[in-house]
Design an enzyme around this catalytic site. Structure first.
Site, PDB file in Angstrom:
ATOM      1  N   ASN A   1       0.722  -0.959   0.374  1.00  0.00           N
ATOM      2  CA  ASN A   1      -0.134  -0.294  -0.076  1.00  0.00           C
ATOM      3  C   ASN A   1       1.163   1.283   0.144  1.00  0.00           C
ATOM      4  O   ASN A   1       2.349   1.583   0.622  1.00  0.00           O
ATOM      5  CB  ASN A   1      -0.792   0.034   1.239  1.00  0.00           C
TER       6      ASN A   1
ATOM      7  N   HIS B   1       1.094   5.131   1.325  1.00  0.00           N
ATOM      8  CA  HIS B   1      -0.237   6.311   2.244  1.00  0.00           C
ATOM      9  C   HIS B   1       1.024   7.838   2.108  1.00  0.00           C
ATOM     10  O   HIS B   1       2.107   7.387   2.301  1.00  0.00           O
ATOM     11  CB  HIS B   1      -0.004   5.399   3.797  1.00  0.00           C
TER      12      HIS B   1
ATOM     13  N   SER C   1       5.027   7.119   2.246  1.00  0.00           N
ATOM     14  CA  SER C   1       5.528   5.145   2.285  1.00  0.00           C
ATOM     15  C   SER C   1       4.462   4.651   1.860  1.00  0.00           C
ATOM     16  O   SER C   1       3.500   4.315   1.680  1.00  0.00           O
ATOM     17  CB  SER C   1       4.870   4.902   3.753  1.00  0.00           C
TER      18      SER C   1
ATOM     19  N   ASP D   1      -2.200   0.359   7.421  1.00  0.00           N
ATOM     20  CA  ASP D   1      -1.384   1.327   8.087  1.00  0.00           C
ATOM     21  C   ASP D   1       0.541   0.755   9.173  1.00  0.00           C
ATOM     22  O   ASP D   1       0.810   1.570   9.387  1.00  0.00           O
ATOM     23  CB  ASP D   1      -1.467   3.169   7.966  1.00  0.00           C
TER      24      ASP D   1
HETATM   25  C1  GRF Z   1      -2.439   8.260  -3.134  1.00  0.00           C
HETATM   26  O1  GRF Z   1      -2.024   9.811  -2.630  1.00  0.00           O
HETATM   27  C2  GRF Z   1      -2.034   7.618  -1.913  1.00  0.00           C
HETATM   28  O2  GRF Z   1      -0.878   8.027  -1.128  1.00  0.00           O
HETATM   29  C3  GRF Z   1      -3.152   8.045  -1.485  1.00  0.00           C
HETATM   30  O3  GRF Z   1      -4.457   7.634  -2.412  1.00  0.00           O
HETATM   31  C4  GRF Z   1      -3.543   8.785  -3.145  1.00  0.00           C
HETATM   32  C5  GRF Z   1      -4.333   8.119  -4.761  1.00  0.00           C
HETATM   33  O4  GRF Z   1      -4.142   8.758  -5.411  1.00  0.00           O
HETATM   34  N1  GRF Z   1      -3.748   5.987  -0.926  1.00  0.00           N
HETATM   35  P1  GRF Z   1      -4.347   8.577  -6.798  1.00  0.00           P
HETATM   36  O5  GRF Z   1      -6.124   7.201  -7.140  1.00  0.00           O
HETATM   37  O6  GRF Z   1      -2.856   7.331  -7.123  1.00  0.00           O
HETATM   38  O7  GRF Z   1      -3.923   9.923  -8.275  1.00  0.00           O
END
Ligand code: GRF
Length: 208
Positions: free
Chosen positions: A113, A115, A142, A151
């Protein structure tokens, strides 16, 4: 299990814009990259990332979570779809849905994932707002292995991003996303190869 050329078959799970999915797809165009994006799964029909994946001729699947009676039912079908497509590794990229512990344990060590914070700081929703409210001068993103606790899994890689005077959630968010697009492909590479990051990695990018 791996696809043509011995590359790992990755499914990217999205709910929204899909910019990280696109960053992974761009990286995977390089035959030296150890993974191919074999499937993009969206849980919302209106997710803009779905059309972007189709435009890139990636295989897509829509699993509209509102049509499932329970979280477990959704995860059960997701599991089957991933098996049918011979998926090895799952990358969550803005996938706004908690996965059941049973699903996570079935894919133990094989779900990543991204984050938008330097974990373990600012877990959960609105990590960018949390960073601004805390007044930190450096935040970041991260990539971590997904475990049943949100997370909280082992960190694969992180990238530092400065918080500048006058930043809003929008300006900081844009800077973070650009950093995420550098981080995610390199973290996936690192996770799959167990090697150090390539020498071209910039000094904001830290692998653990
Ligand atoms: C990213 O900022 C990620 O960190 C978070 O959700 C956002 C997704 O953006 N989990 P995208 O859909 O990849 O443009």
């Amino acid at each position: 299990m791996s696809g043509a050329g011995g590359r790992t078959r990755v499914a990217v799970l999205i709910s929204g814009a899909g910019s990280n999915m696109e960053a992974l797809a761009r990286a995977a165009r390089d035959r030296a990259f150890p993974a191919e994006i074999a499937l993009v799964v969206a849980n919302r029909p209106e997710a803009p990332g779905l059309a972007k994946a189709e435009a890139r001729k990636l295989k897509t699947a829509l699993l509209d979570h509102t049509t499932f009676p329970s979280r477990a039912a959704f995860d059960g079908v997701l599991h089957q779809v991933l098996l049918q497509e011979g998926i090895d590794v799952v990358c969550l990229a803005g996938f706004m849905r908690l996965l059941t512990p049973g699903f996570v344990m079935s894919w133990e060590g094989r779900i990543l994932n991204i984050h938008p914070s330097l974990l373990p700081a600012f877990k959960g929703r609105d990590a960018i707002g949390q960073a601004l409210a805390a007044g930190v001068k450096i935040t970041g993103a991260s990539v971590h292995v997904v475990t049943p606790d949100m997370d909280s899994g082992p960190i694969v890689g992180q990238i530092a991003v400065p918080v500048l005077a006058g930043d809003t959630a929008e300006t900081l968010g844009r800077r973070l996303q650009a950093a995420e697009h550098r981080l995610y492909p390199q973290a996936l590479w690192l996770h799959l190869s167990g090697q150090q990051l390539p020498a071209a990695a910039d000094d904001q990018l830290i692998s653990l």
